[in-house]
Design an enzyme around this catalytic site. Structure first.
Site, PDB file in Angstrom:
ATOM      1  N   LYS A 210      -0.641  11.274   6.441  1.00  0.00           N
ATOM      2  CA  LYS A 210      -0.345  10.146   7.339  1.00  0.00           C
ATOM      3  C   LYS A 210       0.355   9.043   6.549  1.00  0.00           C
ATOM      4  O   LYS A 210       1.376   8.497   6.967  1.00  0.00           O
ATOM      5  CB  LYS A 210      -1.683   9.675   7.942  1.00  0.00           C
ATOM      6  CG  LYS A 210      -1.677   8.432   8.780  1.00  0.00           C
ATOM      7  CD  LYS A 210      -2.139   7.179   8.081  1.00  0.00           C
ATOM      8  CE  LYS A 210      -3.496   7.218   7.446  1.00  0.00           C
ATOM      9  NZ  LYS A 210      -3.898   5.961   6.815  1.00  0.00           N
TER      10      LYS A 210
ATOM     11  N   LYS B  68       0.842  -1.210   0.000  1.00  0.00           N
ATOM     12  CA  LYS B  68       0.000   0.000   0.000  1.00  0.00           C
ATOM     13  C   LYS B  68       0.877   1.262   0.000  1.00  0.00           C
ATOM     14  O   LYS B  68       0.536   2.275  -0.616  1.00  0.00           O
ATOM     15  CB  LYS B  68      -0.938  -0.035   1.220  1.00  0.00           C
ATOM     16  CG  LYS B  68      -1.736   1.221   1.443  1.00  0.00           C
ATOM     17  CD  LYS B  68      -2.849   1.451   0.446  1.00  0.00           C
ATOM     18  CE  LYS B  68      -3.456   2.824   0.646  1.00  0.00           C
ATOM     19  NZ  LYS B  68      -4.669   3.068  -0.065  1.00  0.00           N
TER      20      LYS B  68
HETATM   21  P1  NAP Z   1     -12.552   8.699   7.496  1.00  0.00           P
HETATM   22  O1  NAP Z   1     -13.704   8.943   6.615  1.00  0.00           O
HETATM   23  O2  NAP Z   1     -11.828   9.845   8.098  1.00  0.00           O
HETATM   24  O3  NAP Z   1     -13.029   7.709   8.659  1.00  0.00           O
HETATM   25  C1  NAP Z   1     -12.155   7.325   9.691  1.00  0.00           C
HETATM   26  C2  NAP Z   1     -12.847   6.310  10.565  1.00  0.00           C
HETATM   27  O4  NAP Z   1     -11.941   5.905  11.611  1.00  0.00           O
HETATM   28  C3  NAP Z   1     -14.113   6.845  11.254  1.00  0.00           C
HETATM   29  O5  NAP Z   1     -15.037   5.808  11.374  1.00  0.00           O
HETATM   30  C4  NAP Z   1     -13.557   7.235  12.635  1.00  0.00           C
HETATM   31  O6  NAP Z   1     -14.541   7.271  13.630  1.00  0.00           O
HETATM   32  C5  NAP Z   1     -12.606   6.097  12.873  1.00  0.00           C
HETATM   33  N1  NAP Z   1     -11.582   6.380  13.894  1.00  0.00           N
HETATM   34  C6  NAP Z   1     -10.565   7.257  13.809  1.00  0.00           C
HETATM   35  N2  NAP Z   1      -9.832   7.229  14.949  1.00  0.00           N
HETATM   36  C7  NAP Z   1     -10.406   6.308  15.753  1.00  0.00           C
HETATM   37  C8  NAP Z   1     -10.114   5.826  17.064  1.00  0.00           C
HETATM   38  N3  NAP Z   1      -9.058   6.280  17.759  1.00  0.00           N
HETATM   39  N4  NAP Z   1     -10.917   4.883  17.583  1.00  0.00           N
HETATM   40  C9  NAP Z   1     -11.979   4.418  16.881  1.00  0.00           C
HETATM   41  N5  NAP Z   1     -12.317   4.820  15.641  1.00  0.00           N
HETATM   42  C10 NAP Z   1     -11.533   5.770  15.087  1.00  0.00           C
HETATM   43  O7  NAP Z   1     -11.411   7.830   6.751  1.00  0.00           O
HETATM   44  P2  NAP Z   1     -11.534   6.873   5.484  1.00  0.00           P
HETATM   45  O8  NAP Z   1     -11.288   7.676   4.270  1.00  0.00           O
HETATM   46  O9  NAP Z   1     -12.735   6.012   5.622  1.00  0.00           O
HETATM   47  O10 NAP Z   1     -10.198   5.988   5.701  1.00  0.00           O
HETATM   48  C11 NAP Z   1     -10.161   4.898   6.615  1.00  0.00           C
HETATM   49  C12 NAP Z   1      -8.864   4.121   6.350  1.00  0.00           C
HETATM   50  O11 NAP Z   1      -8.859   3.666   4.985  1.00  0.00           O
HETATM   51  C13 NAP Z   1      -7.609   4.966   6.525  1.00  0.00           C
HETATM   52  O12 NAP Z   1      -6.560   4.180   7.053  1.00  0.00           O
HETATM   53  C14 NAP Z   1      -7.281   5.396   5.107  1.00  0.00           C
HETATM   54  O13 NAP Z   1      -5.908   5.692   4.946  1.00  0.00           O
HETATM   55  C15 NAP Z   1      -7.697   4.159   4.327  1.00  0.00           C
HETATM   56  N6  NAP Z   1      -8.046   4.401   2.911  1.00  0.00           N
HETATM   57  C16 NAP Z   1      -8.857   5.430   2.543  1.00  0.00           C
HETATM   58  C17 NAP Z   1      -9.163   5.612   1.193  1.00  0.00           C
HETATM   59  C18 NAP Z   1     -10.039   6.736   0.711  1.00  0.00           C
HETATM   60  O14 NAP Z   1     -10.059   6.990  -0.525  1.00  0.00           O
HETATM   61  N7  NAP Z   1     -10.786   7.415   1.552  1.00  0.00           N
HETATM   62  C19 NAP Z   1      -8.650   4.741   0.227  1.00  0.00           C
HETATM   63  C20 NAP Z   1      -7.859   3.687   0.633  1.00  0.00           C
HETATM   64  C21 NAP Z   1      -7.550   3.520   1.976  1.00  0.00           C
HETATM   65  P3  NAP Z   1     -15.445   8.611  13.862  1.00  0.00           P
HETATM   66  O15 NAP Z   1     -16.634   8.455  12.949  1.00  0.00           O
HETATM   67  O16 NAP Z   1     -15.787   8.580  15.292  1.00  0.00           O
HETATM   68  O17 NAP Z   1     -14.573   9.798  13.498  1.00  0.00           O
END
Ligand code: NAP
Length: 299
Positions: A241, A173
């Site tokens: 990050k 990744k």
């Molecule tokens: P996001 O929309 O910011 O959502 C983050 C999630 O993590 C939310 O559910 C948040 O909960 C939760 N979270 C954060 N800190 C936490 C903690 N300490 N304890 C419990 N829950 C926690 O992010 P996302 O875009 O879905 O990305 C999630 C992961 O997938 C990341 O690692 C990212 O790098 C990866 N990713 C993202 C994409 C993309 O295009 N978006 C693509 C590939 C991979 P709350 O609702 O309470 O804030």
């Protein structure tokens, strides 16, 4: 075959993944730190809402996690009410978040001591891929654990690859993220060149995207930049990050990261301007400022 799944993290990615798991007939319990998000989703689709990571793991064969960063995965796994306090022996934890490869190895080893399997299985394909169930999934872990998880992963992705031992999914990744950001830099420079020359950028992109210069970042995010649409599929904050993880690993392994370091600096500047919540394609805004022109006059 339908499986009993506990799912943690209903962010941009997690929500789409859960919808696809339910659509494929799996029985899913969810937990999200911000509880309202769980209840909102339970009004849309058939999921049960758990009170803690521990409760979401209890009695379930699979626990899937998609949260932001390494310390967040550690907290949901090993915190006071964490997965490790409730998960049953023989269960399999699949971490879909993007985190540090060495931390993934450490988490996997701790869970193995409890006789719980672990796969690091980060994903690529953006919010669109999560919504459509067409993600690319790069997994690290044992061959047996990968084979067990495969039917679940097929509900959320179309290219599902076992790379090697634990941590190798995360390392793959990080390669992916180098390709994404350096590509986005090229997309931004190319679009600004075309704008300065008064080209019809939509036509220009349509002409080149089917040739050797075509890419997902150009077709999806480049066209959003032309429209001045900066809402995140993936935020700059999360992108940074990942770039920190890339640069740490590159430092350890002695690999030069010239273009990636440059993009990291440009994103730093955007974060200082309060733009960390915009999509990662807003990298273009840093270039627009230097060029003194905008892709979209009103954005
Ligand atoms: P996001 O929309 O910011 O959502 C983050 C999630 O993590 C939310 O559910 C948040 O909960 C939760 N979270 C954060 N800190 C936490 C903690 N300490 N304890 C419990 N829950 C926690 O992010 P996302 O875009 O879905 O990305 C999630 C992961 O997938 C990341 O690692 C990212 O790098 C990866 N990713 C993202 C994409 C993309 O295009 N978006 C693509 C590939 C991979 P709350 O609702 O309470 O804030």
């Amino acid at each position: 075959m339908a499986s009993q799944i506990g799912f943690i993290g209903l962010g941009i990615m997690g929500r789409g993944m859960v919808k696809n798991l339910v659509e494929k007939g799996h029985s899913v319990a969810v937990w999200n730190r911000t509880t309202e998000r769980s209840y909102e989703l339970s009004k849309e689709i058939k999921v049960s809402v758990a009170k803690s990571p521990r409760a979401v793991a209890e009695g379930r064969e699979f626990v899937l996690i998609c949260v932001s960063d390494t310390p967040d995965v550690e907290e949901v796994l090993f915190g006071d009410e964490g997965v490790a306090t409730g998960v049953r022996q023989g269960a399999l934890v699949v971490d879909l978040s993007t985190i540090s490869p060495s931390a993934a190895r450490r988490f996997g080893a701790k869970l193995t001591e409890q006789n719980v399997g672990f796969l690091d299985a980060p994903v690529s394909g953006g919010s669109e891929g999560a919504a459509k169930g067409t993600l690319s999934i790069m997994a690290g872990g044992s061959v047996g654990d990968f084979a067990r998880a495969r039917p679940i992963l097929e509900a959320i992705g179309t290219r599902i690859t076992h790379i090697g031992p634990t941590g190798s999914g995360q390392m793959t990744k990080l390669m992916n993220q180098v390709l994404v950001v350096v590509n986005m830099l090229a997309v931004g420079e190319a679009l600004l060149l075309g704008r300065a020359a008064n080209l019809d950028l939509r036509k220009a992109v349509a002409a080149v995207e089917a040739g050797a210069a075509g890419s997902w970042m150009l077709s999806q995010r480049g066209t959003q930049a032309i429209d001045g649409y900066w809402k995140p599929g993936f935020t700059i904050d999360l992108q940074q990050k990942d770039l920190r993880l890339v640069l740490e690993s590159a430092e350890e392994l002695g690999v030069p990261m010239l273009a990636t370091s440059l993009v990291h600096q440009l994103y730093n500047k955007l974060q200082r301007q309060g733009k960390g919540g915009l999509g990662n394609h807003a990298l273009v805004q840093a270039l627009e400022e230097m060029a003194g022109i905008k892709l979209h006059p009103e954005a």
